[in-house]
Write an enzyme that holds these catalytic residues in place. Structure first.
Site, short mmCIF file in Angstrom:
data_model
loop_
_atom_site.label_atom_id
_atom_site.label_comp_id
_atom_site.label_asym_id
_atom_site.label_seq_id
_atom_site.Cartn_x
_atom_site.Cartn_y
_atom_site.Cartn_z
N ASN A 164 0.43 -1.64 -0.15
CA ASN A 164 0.07 0.41 0.23
C ASN A 164 0.61 1.59 0.13
OD1 ASN A 164 -2.92 -1.23 0.44
ND2 ASN A 164 -1.72 -2.38 1.66
N GLU A 165 1.12 2.14 -0.70
CA GLU A 165 2.30 2.94 -1.41
C GLU A 165 1.51 3.80 -0.71
OE1 GLU A 165 4.82 2.35 -2.22
OE2 GLU A 165 5.49 1.01 -3.42
N PRO A 166 1.81 5.16 -0.67
CA PRO A 166 1.27 6.40 -0.24
C PRO A 166 0.25 6.65 -0.80
CG PRO A 166 4.59 6.78 -0.83
CD PRO A 166 3.89 5.22 -0.54
N SER A 168 -2.54 5.23 -0.45
CA SER A 168 -3.74 4.23 -0.77
C SER A 168 -4.70 5.07 0.39
CB SER A 168 -2.66 2.92 -0.57
OG SER A 168 -2.50 2.29 -1.02
N THR A 183 10.34 1.71 -4.09
CA THR A 183 9.60 0.88 -3.84
C THR A 183 10.76 -0.48 -4.45
OG1 THR A 183 7.93 1.17 -2.95
CG2 THR A 183 7.99 -1.07 -2.90
#
Length: 641
Positions: A164-166, A168, A183
């Site tokens: 869950n990347e920034p 999300s 990532t």
């Protein structure tokens, strides 16, 4: 430092998530493993299942190793355990070397008695049009199992949990996501080159994670300290997904001392209550304050200290003037152009002894280029100042050579033999086989022994050329080729007594007055850390031998970061010409130029990192009011006796 009730309350005013800090990653992992074991046993006693949410990557490896040990040595059964993994690359085959399906089998499932039908890892092979259907089924399976009782998480340097990347959404569910470039770069060490790192992944969503009854997030190493601080003490925001865990009713961070460096209780402990003003803490307080206010140390005032929570320090010293003088002089005394000691000078405050005039020096280099990258200026200066310098290359470094570079060397070898009419009946088949292997090599396939040998030979040649450039005689070059490294994979074998014995034998042979080794625990694929632990173990086993009483150990950092200014005990300055000389030494390692293997989140070449880091250190000394140099290499002394 013991915390009283008031200190705990003050810490709580900064930290919005419970944090347990342990000396090492192994210690923290053992504590979490005991919690998991207790939960499993309690459910077994009640004849109930337990549902675990599991993470992958380097962070939980010690945790899984301890769970395996508990199973094999203490009889912990996993027959009542159901697991759901957070994520998986997409697309990827389950048996690929980088697959999280494979990771879980190798790290845990294959070594305990968990029924394989009870294990669930997202599928990286399903057709893209069926991912939504699979994701819904994954969520349904978690619900049908009764929900996750305990969710284990890691944390990315950008704050991602799972994948869950920034950005999300907090209500997101299991889904296909695009991986942030940072990532992908951080995970590039698992792949032979950046282009092979998947751009997509299947991940549990934040909503799925938040439904877990309890969440434990693990974080190890100083490279995680800043994001841990932002997650625990910063605002809760989807730009730092881990910070949203502040809203979870039962969440805890378990971290090591390095990952805790930027928490207020460690970075500025005077703000969280009374503290014992040790010399190290005093140095930290003064340098932090000067840098925060952008003032030289000698310009700090009583008011500066009082307005920044340091009144107790001023009370102890009487005035800022006396404190400033003491800390300025202490920092000044760390600077030396004589890393082996200044001949004929009796300087009690000098970082090194002046006797003996000619020291035997042993530089340990984890990879075949860390010596020149991390301490090249000091390396060259030690030799030029007449010391007997030895270099030990601890590993072959073979996995960091690209296949294309191998082909270049094979073409040269074949062309050389053809040009001079050399009978290559013995070598031609080896070279032909190596070239054929690379032509058919799959992305997930490990190198053959012949390819690994060629890659190791390339790096050995570059290391030897570096020593020749510095002026080190060939008999002072040592290739340890530590066995733990030689797996042909990113994943290394555990260090063993065989590794320690090789290291001990060399130390006994050289009987050094100085040892330099990499104290960089932020190395993204762990080789530096293992190499350092091997040296520490060797020193512990040798410490009672007579010659060790005269041996001092200095730690340098690797390419990834530098010691904090308040930690530095020896700073070796370099002129612009010396910076250039070091750069040319780094350039000798052509297999590591242009495209940096295993670069983590930093796309700069090694020479650029080294120069920027050394210049930054020099600039910090300048900002604090000391001499201005082009660059500085920094060291911390390790006391093993």
């Amino acid at each position: 430092m013991t915390l009283n009730h008031q200190e705990i309350e003050l810490i709580d005013s900064f930290e919005q998530i419970a944090v347990d800090i342990y000396p090492t990653a192994k210690d923290g992992s053992k504590a979490v493993a005991q919690e998991i074991a207790a939960l499993i046993k309690a459910r077994q006693a009640a004849n109930q299942k337990v549902v675990l949410g599991l993470a992958t990557g380097s962070t939980p490896k010690y945790l899984y190793a301890e769970l395996v040990r508990l199973h094999k040595e203490e009889g912990l059964s996993f027959k009542n355990v159901i697991t759901f993994n957070l994520d998986e690359y997409y697309p990827i085959e389950p048996d690929a070397l980088q697959s999280y399906n494979r990771f879980m089998k190798e790290q845990l499932f294959n070594h305990v008695d968990i029924p394989l039908e009870n294990t669930h890892v997202p599928d990286g092979t399903i057709p893209k049009e069926k991912v939504k259907e699979f994701a819904a089924e994954y969520e349904a399976k978690i619900e049908a199992a009764g929900g996750i009782d305990l969710q284990i998480l890691g944390i990315g340097t950008n704050g991602h949990i799972g994948f869950n990347e920034p950005g999300s959404a907090i209500n997101s569910h299991t889904r296909l996501v695009t991986l942030d470039n940072s990532t992908r770069m951080a995970n590039a060490f698992e792949f032979s080159n950046m282009s092979l790192v998947p751009r997509l992944a299947v991940t549990m969503g934040l909503s799925t994670i938040f439904k877990a009854k309890r969440v434990v997030l693990l974080a190890w190493g100083s490279h995680k300290s800043k994001i841990v601080q932002r997650s625990v003490e910063g605002h809760s925001t989807d730009q730092v997904p881990a910070s949203l865990l502040q809203q979870h009713p039962d969440c805890k961070f378990v971290i090591d001392e390095q990952a805790a460096e930027d928490l207020t209780r460690n970075k500025e402990p005077w703000l969280t209550g009374d503290c014992e003003w040790t010399p190290k803490l005093r140095r930290k307080a003064v340098t932090n304050l000067a840098l925060k206010l952008n003032k030289p140390i000698l310009m700090l005032t009583d008011r500066d200290y009082n307005e920044n929570g340091l009144n107790d320090l001023i009370v102890q010293y009487g005035s800022a003037y006396e404190l400033n003088i003491e800390e300025f002089n202490g920092l000044r005394d760390t600077i030396t152009g004589w890393p082996g000691g200044k001949p004929g000078a009796q300087l009690p405050s000098h970082p090194e002894r002046s006797e003996p005039l000619k020291k035997r020096v042993l530089i340990f280099s984890p990879h075949p280029d860390d010596d020149i990258i991390s301490m090249g200026g000091t390396f060259i200066r030690l030799h030029e100042q007449g010391h007997d310098v030895h270099v030990a290359y601890q590993t072959s470094g073979n996995i960091a050579v690209t296949d294309e570079f191998v082909l270049r060397y094979i073409d040269f070898a074949v062309g050389f033999e053809d040009m001079f009419g050399i009978d290559r009946s013995k070598s031609s088949q080896v070279l032909a086989d190596a070239k054929a292997f690379l032509a058919s090599k799959k992305p997930s396939q490990k190198d053959s022994p012949e390819i690994r040998a060629i890659k190791g030979l390339i790096r050995r040649g570059e290391a030897k050329a570096t020593c020749r450039y510095v002026g080190i005689p060939e008999e002072n070059i040592h290739y340890n080729n530590l066995p733990f490294y030689e797996t042909g994979l990113i994943e290394k074998a555990p260090a063993s007594q065989a590794d320690i014995d090789i290291t001990k034998e060399l130390i006994r042979k050289v009987k050094p007055h100085q040892i330099y080794c990499a104290g960089d625990l932020a190395d993204p694929h762990g080789t530096h850390k293992v190499c350092l632990e091997i040296i520490f173990a060797a020193l512990d086993q040798l410490k009672h031998e007579e010659y060790m009483k005269d041996c001092w150990v200095w730690l340098y950092k690797g390419a990834w970061q530098e010691w904090k200014i308040n930690e530095i005990e020896m700073a070796v300055p370099m002129s612009p010409d010396q910076v250039r000389q070091k750069r040319l030494g780094i350039f000798i390692h052509q297999s590591q130029k242009d495209v940096v293997p295993f670069q983590g989140t930093d796309s700069r070449e090694f020479w650029e990192r080294a120069e920027d880091r050394n210049a930054d250190t020099a600039n910090l000394y300048d900002q604090l009011g000391l001499q201005k140099y082009a660059a500085m290499e920094a060291f911390v002394r390790y006391h093993f006796m």
